[in-house]
Motif scaffolding. Structure first.
Motif, PDB file in Angstrom:
ATOM      1  N   GLU A  80       0.783  -1.246  -0.210  1.00  0.00           N
ATOM      2  CA  GLU A  80      -0.090  -0.100  -0.034  1.00  0.00           C
ATOM      3  C   GLU A  80       0.884   1.289  -0.096  1.00  0.00           C
ATOM      4  O   GLU A  80       2.036   1.231   0.166  1.00  0.00           O
ATOM      5  CB  GLU A  80      -0.948   0.156   1.157  1.00  0.00           C
ATOM      6  CG  GLU A  80      -0.211   0.043   2.469  1.00  0.00           C
ATOM      7  CD  GLU A  80      -1.097   0.065   3.530  1.00  0.00           C
ATOM      8  OE1 GLU A  80      -2.225  -0.253   3.436  1.00  0.00           O
ATOM      9  OE2 GLU A  80      -0.478   0.338   4.805  1.00  0.00           O
ATOM     10  N   GLU A  81       0.160   2.228  -0.317  1.00  0.00           N
ATOM     11  CA  GLU A  81       0.856   3.531  -0.322  1.00  0.00           C
ATOM     12  C   GLU A  81       0.534   4.290   1.183  1.00  0.00           C
ATOM     13  O   GLU A  81      -0.536   4.097   1.577  1.00  0.00           O
ATOM     14  CB  GLU A  81       0.566   4.766  -1.379  1.00  0.00           C
ATOM     15  CG  GLU A  81       1.274   5.826  -1.484  1.00  0.00           C
ATOM     16  CD  GLU A  81       0.535   6.850  -2.483  1.00  0.00           C
ATOM     17  OE1 GLU A  81       0.595   8.163  -2.335  1.00  0.00           O
ATOM     18  OE2 GLU A  81       0.533   6.300  -3.622  1.00  0.00           O
ATOM     19  N   THR A  82       1.570   4.665   1.792  1.00  0.00           N
ATOM     20  CA  THR A  82       1.371   5.223   3.243  1.00  0.00           C
ATOM     21  C   THR A  82       2.376   6.430   3.480  1.00  0.00           C
ATOM     22  O   THR A  82       3.296   6.544   2.809  1.00  0.00           O
ATOM     23  CB  THR A  82       1.548   4.072   4.178  1.00  0.00           C
ATOM     24  OG1 THR A  82       1.313   4.474   5.547  1.00  0.00           O
ATOM     25  CG2 THR A  82       3.238   3.508   4.131  1.00  0.00           C
ATOM     26  N   GLN A  94       4.700   0.894   0.715  1.00  0.00           N
ATOM     27  CA  GLN A  94       4.952  -0.199   1.841  1.00  0.00           C
ATOM     28  C   GLN A  94       4.413  -1.600   1.389  1.00  0.00           C
ATOM     29  O   GLN A  94       3.646  -1.896   0.856  1.00  0.00           O
ATOM     30  CB  GLN A  94       4.165   0.139   3.230  1.00  0.00           C
ATOM     31  CG  GLN A  94       4.366  -0.677   4.550  1.00  0.00           C
ATOM     32  CD  GLN A  94       3.509  -0.451   5.462  1.00  0.00           C
ATOM     33  OE1 GLN A  94       3.175   0.615   5.834  1.00  0.00           O
ATOM     34  NE2 GLN A  94       3.343  -1.422   6.457  1.00  0.00           N
ATOM     35  N   ILE A  95       5.606  -2.418   1.672  1.00  0.00           N
ATOM     36  CA  ILE A  95       5.332  -3.766   1.344  1.00  0.00           C
ATOM     37  C   ILE A  95       5.740  -4.518   2.729  1.00  0.00           C
ATOM     38  O   ILE A  95       6.792  -4.367   3.333  1.00  0.00           O
ATOM     39  CB  ILE A  95       6.429  -4.481   0.665  1.00  0.00           C
ATOM     40  CG1 ILE A  95       6.142  -3.905  -0.942  1.00  0.00           C
ATOM     41  CG2 ILE A  95       6.180  -5.824   0.380  1.00  0.00           C
ATOM     42  CD1 ILE A  95       7.021  -4.082  -1.884  1.00  0.00           C
ATOM     43  N   LEU A 153      13.726   2.549   3.849  1.00  0.00           N
ATOM     44  CA  LEU A 153      13.588   2.126   5.254  1.00  0.00           C
ATOM     45  C   LEU A 153      13.052   0.847   5.475  1.00  0.00           C
ATOM     46  O   LEU A 153      12.137   0.517   4.801  1.00  0.00           O
ATOM     47  CB  LEU A 153      12.850   3.238   5.869  1.00  0.00           C
ATOM     48  CG  LEU A 153      12.432   3.292   7.337  1.00  0.00           C
ATOM     49  CD1 LEU A 153      12.341   4.677   7.969  1.00  0.00           C
ATOM     50  CD2 LEU A 153      11.077   2.546   7.751  1.00  0.00           C
ATOM     51  N   PHE A 154      13.271   0.113   6.482  1.00  0.00           N
ATOM     52  CA  PHE A 154      12.670  -1.121   6.595  1.00  0.00           C
ATOM     53  C   PHE A 154      12.795  -1.436   8.169  1.00  0.00           C
ATOM     54  O   PHE A 154      13.746  -0.775   8.898  1.00  0.00           O
ATOM     55  CB  PHE A 154      13.496  -2.326   5.984  1.00  0.00           C
ATOM     56  CG  PHE A 154      14.981  -2.240   6.058  1.00  0.00           C
ATOM     57  CD1 PHE A 154      15.646  -3.336   6.895  1.00  0.00           C
ATOM     58  CD2 PHE A 154      15.606  -1.542   5.101  1.00  0.00           C
ATOM     59  CE1 PHE A 154      17.048  -2.985   6.694  1.00  0.00           C
ATOM     60  CE2 PHE A 154      17.159  -1.643   4.995  1.00  0.00           C
ATOM     61  CZ  PHE A 154      17.812  -2.505   5.886  1.00  0.00           C
ATOM     62  N   PHE A 193       9.893   0.286   3.186  1.00  0.00           N
ATOM     63  CA  PHE A 193       8.981   1.509   2.746  1.00  0.00           C
ATOM     64  C   PHE A 193       9.955   1.802   1.522  1.00  0.00           C
ATOM     65  O   PHE A 193      11.244   2.229   1.674  1.00  0.00           O
ATOM     66  CB  PHE A 193       9.319   2.689   3.711  1.00  0.00           C
ATOM     67  CG  PHE A 193       8.480   2.541   4.753  1.00  0.00           C
ATOM     68  CD1 PHE A 193       6.740   2.886   4.846  1.00  0.00           C
ATOM     69  CD2 PHE A 193       8.663   1.387   5.989  1.00  0.00           C
ATOM     70  CE1 PHE A 193       6.129   2.554   5.763  1.00  0.00           C
ATOM     71  CE2 PHE A 193       7.802   1.102   6.789  1.00  0.00           C
ATOM     72  CZ  PHE A 193       6.597   1.696   6.888  1.00  0.00           C
ATOM     73  N   LEU A 194       9.463   1.918   0.206  1.00  0.00           N
ATOM     74  CA  LEU A 194       9.947   2.212  -1.012  1.00  0.00           C
ATOM     75  C   LEU A 194       9.723   3.632  -1.778  1.00  0.00           C
ATOM     76  O   LEU A 194       8.456   4.055  -1.331  1.00  0.00           O
ATOM     77  CB  LEU A 194       9.802   0.881  -1.941  1.00  0.00           C
ATOM     78  CG  LEU A 194      10.184  -0.276  -1.488  1.00  0.00           C
ATOM     79  CD1 LEU A 194       9.626  -1.232  -2.521  1.00  0.00           C
ATOM     80  CD2 LEU A 194      11.542  -0.521  -1.388  1.00  0.00           C
TER      81      LEU A 194
END
Length: 219
Positions: A80-82, A94-95, A153-154, A193-194
């Motif tokens: 999703e986009e967050t 976000q995955i 970021l992860f 987060f990509l």
């Protein structure tokens, strides 16, 4: 396959405990072969279950600066986009990957680069699929900056069973794509987060392999 260092002491102690238990059963119930055999079978099965938690597969990482590899074995539960509010301060894709107790628990670098940010957050132990687990559970936040200046970021997120997050990174450390950066005992979740223009290559429910599955491609 090898055994992860996080499990070696536990597995050795558990082996001694199970050996002592079986010795005690044989010593104090010498004529009861049904009980003896049952305890042996249960001990072996239990030990193998714990053993598989700490397995580490051996493989060659196919490095690619434009590809984002899965940081963990598991199943994709969120795409999703967050809004990322802790460090990146902006919209991201976000995955999230859920790690069950039967998955490999090693966490691997999705990209190679320099660790530009790291922080450990104590917190709760909600079930890993709970919407608030990524912001309220015990967790780590890691940001890697690639040679092209892209920051990804992860997070390692503890769950109801996983209450031992281990990390092997610090700020300004250089790490290679696919290199181990941490370990979570007994299952949990990893969020990544990509950039919004990243091309996602997986779908909800897809099974991932840490350091091998290509989650996305960077522009």
């Amino acid at each position: 396959m090898t055994i992860h260092r996080e499990g070696r002491t536990l597995l050795f102690v558990l082996l001694l405990v199970l050996f002592a238990l079986n010795w005690a059963v044989a010593r104090f119930l010498p004529g009861n072969t049904l009980v003896q055999n049952s305890v042996i079978v249960v001990s072996v099965v239990f030990y193998l279950i714990i053993l598989q938690f700490f397995r580490v597969p051996i493989f060659t990482v196919q490095k690619n600066d434009n590809q984002v590899l899965a940081p963990a074995d598991g199943k994709v539960v969120v795409i999703e986009e967050t809004e990322e509010t802790e460090y990146l301060k902006g919209r991201r894709k976000q995955i999230s990957i859920f790690m069950s107790p039967i998955n490999v628990h090693v966490n691997r670098m999705p990209l190679g680069g320099v660790i530009s940010f790291f922080k450990y957050h104590p917190g709760k132990y909600l079930v890993a699929w709970h919407p608030k687990s990524s912001t309220e559970n015990e967790r780590t936040t890691v940001v890697v900056k690639t040679k092209d200046g892209v920051e990804v970021l992860f997070r390692q997120i503890a769950g109801a069973l996983a209450r031992r997050i281990k990390w092997y990174v610090k700020e300004n450390q250089q790490l290679q794509q696919g290199e181990e950066f941490g370990f979570i005992k007994f299952g949990s979740r990893v969020d990544i987060f990509l950039p919004l223009d990243a091309k996602v290559n997986v779908k909800i429910g897809e099974v991932t392999k840490g350091g091998r599955t290509v989650l996305a491609e960077l522009k």
